[in-house]
Each structure stands twice: as C-alpha cells, then as structure tokens.
Design a protein around this motif. Structure first.
Motif, PDB file in Angstrom:
ATOM      1  N   HIS A 106      -7.165  -1.312  -1.282  1.00 24.40           N
ATOM      2  CA  HIS A 106      -7.486  -1.698  -2.645  1.00 24.40           C
ATOM      3  C   HIS A 106      -6.226  -1.735  -3.506  1.00 24.40           C
ATOM      4  CE1 HIS A 106      -9.667  -1.745  -6.484  1.00 24.40           C
ATOM      5  NE2 HIS A 106     -10.743  -2.062  -5.798  1.00 24.40           N
ATOM      6  N   LEU A 109      -3.855  -4.712  -2.540  1.00 23.36           N
ATOM      7  CA  LEU A 109      -4.279  -6.015  -3.060  1.00 23.36           C
ATOM      8  C   LEU A 109      -4.111  -6.085  -4.576  1.00 23.36           C
ATOM      9  CD1 LEU A 109      -7.473  -6.526  -0.872  1.00 23.36           C
ATOM     10  CD2 LEU A 109      -5.301  -7.759  -0.677  1.00 23.36           C
ATOM     11  N   ASN A 110      -4.378  -4.993  -5.248  1.00 25.03           N
ATOM     12  CA  ASN A 110      -4.210  -4.986  -6.700  1.00 25.03           C
ATOM     13  C   ASN A 110      -2.754  -5.186  -7.100  1.00 25.03           C
ATOM     14  OD1 ASN A 110      -6.943  -4.609  -7.119  1.00 25.03           O
ATOM     15  ND2 ASN A 110      -6.781  -2.388  -7.235  1.00 25.03           N
ATOM     16  N   VAL A 113      -1.568  -8.890  -5.530  1.00 23.75           N
ATOM     17  CA  VAL A 113      -2.384 -10.085  -5.773  1.00 23.75           C
ATOM     18  C   VAL A 113      -3.018 -10.061  -7.165  1.00 23.75           C
ATOM     19  CG1 VAL A 113      -4.275 -11.541  -4.925  1.00 23.75           C
ATOM     20  CG2 VAL A 113      -2.867 -10.258  -3.294  1.00 23.75           C
ATOM     21  N   LEU A 114      -3.824  -9.050  -7.460  1.00 19.60           N
ATOM     22  CA  LEU A 114      -4.586  -9.050  -8.710  1.00 19.60           C
ATOM     23  C   LEU A 114      -3.687  -9.043  -9.947  1.00 19.60           C
ATOM     24  CD1 LEU A 114      -7.416  -8.783 -10.102  1.00 19.60           C
ATOM     25  CD2 LEU A 114      -6.945  -6.331 -10.187  1.00 19.60           C
ATOM     26  N   GLY A 118      -3.988 -12.645 -10.565  1.00 13.30           N
ATOM     27  CA  GLY A 118      -5.426 -12.712 -10.824  1.00 13.30           C
ATOM     28  C   GLY A 118      -5.802 -13.627 -11.966  1.00 13.30           C
ATOM     29  N   SER A 190     -12.497  -6.709  -8.575  1.00  9.71           N
ATOM     30  CA  SER A 190     -11.060  -6.950  -8.415  1.00  9.71           C
ATOM     31  C   SER A 190     -10.750  -7.524  -7.037  1.00  9.71           C
ATOM     32  CB  SER A 190     -10.277  -5.654  -8.632  1.00  9.71           C
ATOM     33  OG  SER A 190     -10.509  -4.713  -7.602  1.00  9.71           O
ATOM     34  N   ILE A 191     -11.449  -7.059  -6.003  1.00 11.13           N
ATOM     35  CA  ILE A 191     -11.206  -7.569  -4.649  1.00 11.13           C
ATOM     36  C   ILE A 191     -11.730  -9.001  -4.513  1.00 11.13           C
ATOM     37  CG2 ILE A 191     -11.567  -7.152  -2.184  1.00 11.13           C
ATOM     38  CD1 ILE A 191      -9.831  -5.084  -3.630  1.00 11.13           C
ATOM     39  N   CYS A 194      -9.096 -11.132  -5.903  1.00 11.71           N
ATOM     40  CA  CYS A 194      -7.993 -11.239  -4.932  1.00 11.71           C
ATOM     41  C   CYS A 194      -8.317 -12.263  -3.849  1.00 11.71           C
ATOM     42  CB  CYS A 194      -7.703  -9.878  -4.306  1.00 11.71           C
ATOM     43  SG  CYS A 194      -6.957  -8.680  -5.434  1.00 11.71           S
ATOM     44  N   ARG A 195      -9.555 -12.251  -3.364  1.00 15.48           N
ATOM     45  CA  ARG A 195      -9.939 -13.220  -2.333  1.00 15.48           C
ATOM     46  C   ARG A 195      -9.835 -14.645  -2.859  1.00 15.48           C
ATOM     47  NH1 ARG A 195     -13.479 -16.584  -0.369  1.00 15.48           N
ATOM     48  NH2 ARG A 195     -14.763 -16.525  -2.239  1.00 15.48           N
ATOM     49  N   GLN A 227     -12.532  -7.021   1.572  1.00 14.22           N
ATOM     50  CA  GLN A 227     -11.169  -6.604   1.888  1.00 14.22           C
ATOM     51  C   GLN A 227     -10.710  -7.201   3.214  1.00 14.22           C
ATOM     52  OE1 GLN A 227     -11.858  -2.371   1.707  1.00 14.22           O
ATOM     53  NE2 GLN A 227     -10.930  -2.185  -0.319  1.00 14.22           N
ATOM     54  N   CYS A 230      -9.665 -10.722   2.773  1.00 18.21           N
ATOM     55  CA  CYS A 230      -8.323 -10.807   2.197  1.00 18.21           C
ATOM     56  C   CYS A 230      -7.262 -10.596   3.282  1.00 18.21           C
ATOM     57  CB  CYS A 230      -8.150  -9.777   1.078  1.00 18.21           C
ATOM     58  SG  CYS A 230      -9.106 -10.119  -0.411  1.00 18.21           S
TER      59      CYS A 230
END
Length: 572
Positions: A106, A109-110, A113-114, A118, A190-191, A194-195, A227, A230
């Motif tokens: 998590h 990715l944050n 990516v986020l 985002g 949030s995930i 990201c995807r 996840q 991703c």
C-alpha cells in the motif's frame, strides 16, 4: 550511492551465477533455502510456517544489494518488511541504499503512483492524499465511505456484499469522485486510483518497473486483488524480477480483501518459478504432524529445528462457559506438567472482546482520529516511527485543515510532534479528561505551527463515550507472564507454548471447534476456508507445546476427531 558491507563485499548475481560455484550469504541456509537464494529471477517462494523465510529472503536481498541492485521489499505490514531489512543488516552487514524501498504494498503504491500521479485520473488540482475523514465528509448522510469500494470495472460494491440500490450506488460513486477531484481518497480507493494510473498511463508503469531491479513481496497471499493487479501492470511493463513469498494456508485477511487465489493466478500468468520451503525450523515434528492434519491434505512439514524431536503431544482442554478467566492458570499448569522451558507463552482467540474476557479486563471502546493516535502514543513507553508519522499528519491537518499540497518545514513539524509527545501526561484517571488535555496540547502546537493568516484552530472534543472510563485501561502491560491476544496479532510470531481458545456456540455458527476440525481426514483437493486457516495460523505459532481449549459442550464426535489428529485430552 552503492550498498556497502562492514566487511569485504561478497558478490553474487542471481541470474548469472556460474554453475557449480558456491554462493556467498549461504552458510546458515539449508539446501531448500539456498535454492531460493540462487534460483534466478521471477520466483514464487511457497514457505511453510517456521521455514525461515525471513532469513532466506534477507540472504537474497543482501546478495542482490551487494551487486548494486535496487530493490523494493514489500509486505502486508511494515513490521514484516522491516524484519527482513533488519536481518539484511544484522546477519549480513549490508546497508540499504536510499533508492531502495522498504514498506507495505500500500505504501509503495501510494509513494510512487498515487501521490505523484493520482491527480491525472481524479482531475484534482492538488496531489492526492489519503484522508478517510475528508473522504467521509463528502459521502451521503448515513453512508460510511469505508464500507463501499470500487470493483475493477469501476462500479461500487458493499464490502460485506450487501444489497445496494442503483440510486445509492450512483450517489456513492458521485460522492467518491467529488472527494477525488478535491484530492481526497480513503485507503481502499487509493489502490483503485493507482490501478487506473498504471493502466491508463503505461509510461508511468514502465518508469516504475525500470526504477527497481527486483520487487519482493512477502506475505503475498494477504495482498488484495487490486494490489495484485497493480503488481501485474508493473511486471508487464518490463520489471526485471518479481518475487512473491507466501503460503495459501496462512491467508487470514480474506475478510478485508486479500486474494490468495489471485496470488497463485498471478504467479502462473507471469511464469514465476515455484520454489517450496517445506522444512520447519520452529516446531516439533509432533506439532507439524498435527497441523498437517488440521489444514487437510498434503504431507506434514519436516521439523528440522531445535525442538524437532521433542516428544510433547498437543493437549486438548474443555472449559466451561463463564470459566474463561481460569484458562490462564490452567495453561500454566499444563506447561509445568509438560516439563518444558517456555520463555514465551500466549493464549490466542479470535476477537479482542473474547481476549478481554479471558484477561478479566473491560472491553476497550474503539476511538477515532485524532484520539486513537493520542492513545496509541500515551499507552506505550516506546513510540514507533509509524506513530510519530501519524501524529505529524494529525498536527498538519489540525493546523491547516489538510495535510497535502503544502510546502512545510518538515523538521519544524517533527519538532512540534516531539514536544507534544514529551508533554503528554501519564495515561491515568478519567479517559475523557486525559483526551481533552491531549487535544488542547495539540491545539497549542497547531496554532504555533500555522501562520497567523490561517483560520484559527478549532478545538476537537473527545467522544462522550470516553467519560467515566478509566484511562489506564489502554496501558500496554510490560511483559506479562502469559500474553492474551487475538490470533491475527500473532501472525508471524514464534511462541514456545500456545493455547488456542475456541469460542462458545452462542457467538457463531458453525463453531470454532467445527471449523477447525473440517480438514481432519479431508479428501484430496480439500481447500481450507478462512475460518480454518485462522486456527491453523494460531497452532503453527508454537515451538514446543500446543493446547486447544474448547467449550465443554463440544460434541464428542468432534473431540474424537481432534484426538485422531494427535491431541491428548487433559482434565482439571
């Protein structure tokens, strides 16, 4: 910056090692573990309980870092990821580079990516921030944002699969998108964002894939389907190596979205080489034999550790409902009778409320932010890095109304947080009074941190439910003789003696006793459900002794099945 060793570097390429050459970093590893270390790139490491996977993964990481590789070491929890990182430093004297990453899937990715990208899919004018409170504030009245999440196709579902009308679905979707445009998402959303970024902007996925030579995912069976998607997008974008480490039988977070089947599917799709670790360095062979019967099907793990030959059979104890507090004393008596030297002892049960019943303590009412953060810090002598970071976010939000899109002197923020922690009073007396004092202290720091032109800080009052509650109920006891906690809290631990307590029938149907016996004498192809896997995880924590405590009204037929699996009945 390159990885360094405190002694002369020993280098090993995972993919280019010459045949027949011995590998460094392997003196403490078994043949199975060594295969995982030098098995090349793109692996699916299936590790049984007590297999020494942390030591194995640490050796692999040390070898890769000594070849100046850049790695991301991910796990379901920060604790899991940092255990591997600590083993790399302590066991191999290898230092991680600033370019490497250690943390949860998590958080990974944050960070990559986020936060930086985002806004491209949410159309926000500011960088995205995970803020459950702000996301909730934009939801329709009476609707909890966290109870609804996006599917892969962008439609909304209830996390408990409850019925949602078309009108509700449209209103919730609209509210979540509005929050996104304003820069806010909750944890699950949030995930999803990201995807979307990785799928709509392949160049971003490719850049992230090129940034790391290898991504290692520990406890991969606990990752969610979103996840995993991703990770698939990153791997397909040109990632050199993906290593998944996990065990389907130890999946106990399916109720909040983990996808053990998806993990197997991703490994198959990407053609990851499967390497099995079936040697158990934790438990006795008697415990390995019993847990194999419990999980249903397949040979027992091979006990090869210090307690492998210990001849102490698992015990089965029946207790009367209402007599839960006697379990601690009875457990201690069984340990003494077994003649083992148990330095660590734990009683494990499914819920926190049931654990409180065994300990004889009141049930602690959950608290929302920021009071949860206050309690977490006030209840312990040692404040963790994560707790400091949580307080930083709380302070910044209290000062400015948001915690993203700001140019701040982070050292000043940390200084205020450190002063706040030092000024916290002893956690005692009335909880409402303690929380109110902590809140006023944070307000003072928030006002000092924020410029004079900002809106004055508004005081947040503690919940009414905290009035009349004893504050020291939250204090963490120092090294109790026998710990009593939930099964989920024990994930990843090794404990000399474990008592697993099944809850009475009134709390569930089927009962724990029925769920945990479902795999005994199971037919070929049996797949344990999550209820059984939870019991299996608890039993596999034990090094020397397992005690299974079941309600006294447990059916005799079930008891006979447990006895056939290796349990010996104990009476008081």
């Amino acid at each position: 910056m390159v990885s360094t060793r405190l002694t002369q570097p020993l280098r090993l390429s995972m993919s280019d090692r010459e045949p027949g050459k011995s590998a460094p970093f392997t003196p403490r590893l078994s043949k199975e573990q060594t295969e995982a270390l030098i098995g090349g790139s793109n692996l699916f490491l299936k590790a049984c309980p007590g297999s020494g996977k942390t030591r194995t993964v640490a050796a692999r990481v040390a070898a890769e870092l000594s070849n100046d590789k850049t790695l991301a070491m991910l796990s379901y929890t920060n604790v899991g990821a940092r255990e591997v990182a600590a083993a790399v430093v302590i066991d191999h004297s290898v230092v991680l580079k600033v370019e490497d990453f250690v943390g949860t899937v998590h958080a990974f990715l944050n960070k990559f990516v986020l936060h930086p990208f985002g806004h491209l899919v949410t159309r926000s004018d500011v960088s995205m921030s995970i803020d459950p409170d702000e996301a909730q504030a934009r939801m329709p009245v009476g609707v909890k944002s966290a109870m609804f999440e996006f599917r892969m196709d962008g439609t909304i579902r209830h996390t408990k699969d409850k019925y949602v009308s078309d009108a509700q679905r449209m209103a919730i979707t609209k509210a979540k998108r509005k929050a996104g445009r304003e820069g806010y998402v909750n944890y699950s959303d949030s995930i999803f964002v990201c995807r979307l970024v990785l799928s709509r902007y392949p160049a971003i996925a490719e850049a992230l894939a090129k940034r790391f030579d290898e991504i290692i995912v520990d406890e991969a069976q606990d990752t969610s389907a979103m996840q995993l998607e991703c990770l698939r997008l990153i791997a397909r974008a040109g990632l050199k190596s993906l290593v998944l480490v996990g065990d389907y039988d130890q999946t106990i977070y399916e109720f909040i979205g983990s996808s053990p089947g998806g993990c197997d599917g991703l490994a198959t799709e990407l053609g990851l080489k499967t390497v099995a670790l079936s040697e158990n360095y934790r438990s006795s062979q008697l415990i390995c034999d019993m847990t194999a019967r419990i999980r249903g099907g397949g040979p027992a793990d091979r006990a090869t550790g210090e307690h492998a030959s210990l001849q102490v059979a698992p015990k089965l104890l029946l207790y009367k409902e209402g007599g839960e507090r006697q379990l601690v004393e009875q457990f201690e008596s069984i340990i003494v009778a077994a003649g083992i030297a148990a330095e660590s002892k734990a009683i494990l049960i499914r819920t926190g409320a049931a654990a409180s019943k065994i300990k004889g303590t009141a049930i602690r009412t959950p608290l929302d932010s920021p009071f949860k953060e206050f309690i977490d810090v006030g209840a312990t002598e040692l404040v963790t890095f994560e707790q400091y970071k949580s307080l930083e976010r709380v302070l910044v939000k209290r000062s400015f109304g948001r915690n993203h899109g700001l140019s701040l002197d982070r050292s000043l923020v940390r200084s205020h947080v450190a002063e706040f922690v030092d000024d916290l009073p002893e956690l005692e007396g009335d909880l409402f009074t303690w929380l109110a004092e902590a809140s006023r202290s944070l307000d003072a720091h928030a006002q000092a941190l924020s410029p004079a032109t900002t809106t004055p800080v508004s005081t947040v009052e503690p919940p009414e439910s905290s009035k009349g509650v004893t504050a020291d109920l939250w204090v963490v006891p120092e090294n109790p003789a026998i710990g009593v906690d939930t099964i989920h809290s024990a994930k990843g631990l090794s404990i000399d003696a474990v008592m697993l307590v099944g809850m009475p029938r009134m709390y569930q149907w089927p009962t724990d006793a029925e769920n945990w016996a479902a795999g005994i004498d199971a037919v070929v192809g049996f797949r344990p459900n999550e209820a059984l896997r939870v019991g299996y995880v608890a039993l596999t924590r034990a090094r020397q002794l397992n005690v299974l405590a079941l309600p006294s009204d447990t059916d005799e037929g079930l008891i006979a099945r447990y006895e056939s699996a290796g349990f010996e009945r104990t009476k008081f």
